[in-house]
Design a protein around this motif. Structure first.
Motif, short mmCIF file in Angstrom:
data_model
loop_
_atom_site.label_atom_id
_atom_site.label_comp_id
_atom_site.label_asym_id
_atom_site.label_seq_id
_atom_site.Cartn_x
_atom_site.Cartn_y
_atom_site.Cartn_z
N LEU A 121 0.83 -1.21 0.00
CA LEU A 121 0.00 0.00 0.00
C LEU A 121 0.86 1.26 0.00
CD1 LEU A 121 -3.03 1.06 0.40
CD2 LEU A 121 -2.40 1.25 2.80
N LEU A 122 1.88 1.30 0.86
CA LEU A 122 2.73 2.48 0.96
C LEU A 122 3.58 2.66 -0.29
CD1 LEU A 122 3.80 2.22 4.70
CD2 LEU A 122 2.22 3.86 3.69
N ARG A 123 4.04 1.57 -0.88
CA ARG A 123 4.80 1.69 -2.13
C ARG A 123 3.91 2.24 -3.25
NH1 ARG A 123 6.87 -3.28 -0.21
NH2 ARG A 123 5.44 -4.46 -1.54
N ALA A 124 2.67 1.75 -3.31
CA ALA A 124 1.74 2.24 -4.32
C ALA A 124 1.41 3.71 -4.09
CB ALA A 124 0.46 1.40 -4.29
N ALA A 125 1.34 4.13 -2.82
CA ALA A 125 1.02 5.53 -2.51
C ALA A 125 2.13 6.46 -3.01
CB ALA A 125 0.82 5.70 -1.01
N VAL A 126 3.38 6.07 -2.82
CA VAL A 126 4.49 6.90 -3.31
C VAL A 126 4.44 6.99 -4.83
CG1 VAL A 126 7.00 7.06 -3.50
CG2 VAL A 126 5.96 6.41 -1.33
N ASP A 127 4.22 5.85 -5.50
CA ASP A 127 4.13 5.86 -6.96
C ASP A 127 2.98 6.75 -7.43
OD1 ASP A 127 6.29 4.17 -7.20
OD2 ASP A 127 5.08 2.35 -7.37
N ALA A 128 1.85 6.68 -6.74
CA ALA A 128 0.70 7.49 -7.13
C ALA A 128 0.99 8.97 -6.97
CB ALA A 128 -0.53 7.09 -6.31
N LEU A 129 1.66 9.34 -5.88
CA LEU A 129 1.97 10.74 -5.64
C LEU A 129 2.98 11.30 -6.64
CD1 LEU A 129 2.08 10.87 -1.74
CD2 LEU A 129 0.41 11.96 -3.25
N ARG A 130 3.67 10.46 -7.33
CA ARG A 130 4.62 10.92 -8.34
C ARG A 130 3.93 11.21 -9.68
NH1 ARG A 130 9.21 6.39 -6.79
NH2 ARG A 130 10.17 7.55 -5.05
N CYS A 131 2.63 10.95 -9.74
CA CYS A 131 1.88 11.19 -10.98
C CYS A 131 1.17 12.54 -10.88
CB CYS A 131 0.86 10.07 -11.20
SG CYS A 131 -0.19 10.33 -12.64
N PRO A 132 1.64 13.57 -11.57
CA PRO A 132 1.06 14.91 -11.44
C PRO A 132 -0.34 15.03 -12.03
CG PRO A 132 2.73 14.91 -13.15
CD PRO A 132 2.80 13.57 -12.48
N ALA A 133 -0.77 14.05 -12.84
CA ALA A 133 -2.11 14.11 -13.42
C ALA A 133 -3.18 13.69 -12.42
CB ALA A 133 -2.18 13.23 -14.66
N LEU A 134 -2.76 13.11 -11.29
CA LEU A 134 -3.72 12.68 -10.27
C LEU A 134 -4.24 13.89 -9.52
CD1 LEU A 134 -4.97 10.14 -8.91
CD2 LEU A 134 -3.07 10.22 -7.28
N GLY A 135 -5.54 13.90 -9.24
CA GLY A 135 -6.12 15.05 -8.56
C GLY A 135 -5.95 15.00 -7.05
N GLY A 136 -6.17 13.84 -6.45
CA GLY A 136 -6.06 13.70 -5.01
C GLY A 136 -5.92 12.25 -4.65
N LEU A 137 -5.31 11.97 -3.49
CA LEU A 137 -5.05 10.60 -3.06
C LEU A 137 -5.54 10.40 -1.64
CD1 LEU A 137 -3.64 7.81 -3.43
CD2 LEU A 137 -1.57 8.89 -2.53
N VAL A 138 -6.28 9.32 -1.42
CA VAL A 138 -6.68 8.89 -0.08
C VAL A 138 -6.00 7.56 0.19
CG1 VAL A 138 -8.58 8.17 1.42
CG2 VAL A 138 -8.91 10.06 -0.19
N VAL A 139 -5.28 7.47 1.29
CA VAL A 139 -4.59 6.24 1.68
C VAL A 139 -5.16 5.79 3.01
CG1 VAL A 139 -2.37 5.15 2.16
CG2 VAL A 139 -2.50 7.02 0.50
N GLU A 140 -5.77 4.62 3.03
CA GLU A 140 -6.42 4.10 4.24
C GLU A 140 -5.52 3.06 4.90
OE1 GLU A 140 -10.40 1.55 5.59
OE2 GLU A 140 -10.25 2.41 3.58
N LEU A 141 -5.16 3.34 6.15
CA LEU A 141 -4.36 2.43 6.95
C LEU A 141 -5.11 2.12 8.23
CD1 LEU A 141 -0.87 4.07 6.47
CD2 LEU A 141 -1.38 1.68 5.94
N ARG A 142 -5.08 0.86 8.64
CA ARG A 142 -5.80 0.45 9.84
C ARG A 142 -4.84 -0.06 10.90
NH1 ARG A 142 -11.75 -0.64 9.73
NH2 ARG A 142 -12.47 0.53 7.91
N GLY A 143 -5.19 0.20 12.15
CA GLY A 143 -4.36 -0.24 13.25
C GLY A 143 -3.13 0.62 13.44
N SER A 144 -2.10 0.06 14.07
CA SER A 144 -0.91 0.83 14.41
C SER A 144 -0.06 1.16 13.19
CB SER A 144 -0.05 0.05 15.42
OG SER A 144 0.31 -1.23 14.88
N ALA A 145 -0.15 0.38 12.12
CA ALA A 145 0.58 0.63 10.86
C ALA A 145 2.05 0.94 11.14
CB ALA A 145 -0.07 1.78 10.08
N PRO A 146 2.82 -0.05 11.68
CA PRO A 146 4.22 0.22 12.03
C PRO A 146 5.10 0.56 10.83
CG PRO A 146 3.72 -2.13 12.17
CD PRO A 146 2.42 -1.43 11.99
#
Length: 286
Positions: A121-146
């Motif tokens: 999930l976190l690797r995909a989030a970084v890749d997504a944030l590198r795409c300037p054509a994306l309007g907005g990103l929501v990343v859902e993490l549950r629990g302590s997420a170490p």
């Protein structure tokens, strides 16, 4: 013509990212329409930054709803991406189309990515944030997420600043920890005011600003989402509900997050956004 403008804006952000120039400017803000919040944030949430929203497990739907609304405001008409894990989908269910529409989110512009675990999930989030054509990103993490440590958080923040894409980290059942997030919030569902005819009212949220990198924090508001106008309002027809939480208030808020000391009824589970148990019985039966 509108599509050409959007394409040109995305191209400019992409060129800026290739040249190593931050695509987001200090004055670029996501205006919520809620006068008190926008004033407290010097015009709104900073674009091209990471913002964290913490919600108790029973408030997950409210947290998701608020994160999606803000991501839609940040994106305008550009695509939205919601990243979550398989476990999150099993625990929280899948979004409901009419519920998304009630939040002003066009299902055709929302892409949902389901990942096997938090690492993917976190690797995909970084890749997504590198795409300037994306309007907005929501990343859902549950629990302590170490895996979301300070290093991972900085990696997300740098990617967001380079592309100008604004990220909203939804932390369900987690506790605040050091991070590179620009702002950190606590969110919960709030009772909504009934509309004429005793119908269900607009979505309402209790929102607390726990931390801000450059500015005052410890503030709280009750706000209402007016889907018709596409903006947030103060609760109660324009009344400013801001209050300073103070240290004791933040401590009590933390205890409520851990499941103790709740001072109001728990909201009823609903599609995308929780329905408050504080509504009249006629509303719930409708």
């Amino acid at each position: 013509m509108v599509e050409s403008v959007k394409t040109l804006a995305a191209l400019r952000r992409h060129i800026a990212s290739l040249e190593g120039v931050p695509a987001s400017q200090p004055h670029a803000r996501v205006e919520t329409g809620h006068a008190a919040i926008d004033q407290a944030l010097d015009g709104g949430l900073a674009r091209g930054r990471v913002h964290e929203f913490f919600a108790a497990v029973e408030e997950a739907a409210a947290g998701a709803g608020l994160a999606l609304i803000l991501a839609r405001l940040a994106a305008v008409d550009a695509p939205l991406l919601w990243l979550r894990t398989v476990a999150a989908g099993r625990a929280g269910g899948m979004p409901y189309g009419p519920g998304l529409a009630a939040l002003g989110v066009d299902p055709e512009r929302l892409v949902i990515g389901v990942m096997a675990d938090d690492g993917m999930l976190l690797r995909a989030a970084v890749d997504a944030l590198r795409c300037p054509a994306l309007g907005g990103l929501v990343v859902e993490l549950r629990g302590s997420a170490p895996l979301l440590d300070l290093t991972a958080s900085r990696r997300l923040a740098l990617a967001a600043e380079a592309s100008g894409v604004t990220a909203f980290m939804l932390r369900v059942g987690g506790d605040p920890a050091p991070s590179a997030a620009d702002t950190r919030w606590r969110v919960a569902a709030a009772p909504s005011l009934p509309v004429p005819g005793n119908g269900p009212g607009m979505c309402a949220f209790d929102l607390s600003l726990l931390r801000r990198r450059a500015g005052r924090d410890g503030l709280g508001w009750r706000l209402v989402w007016d889907n018709g106008r596409g903006m947030f309002e103060e609760s109660g027809g324009g009344r400013d509900e801001r209050h300073d939480l103070g240290q004791s208030g933040r401590e009590q808020d933390g205890r409520r997050q851990n499941g103790g000391g709740r001072d109001r009824q728990a909201p009823l589970s609903g599609a995308v956004v929780s329905v408050s148990a504080g509504r009249p019985a006629a509303d719930r039966a409708a």
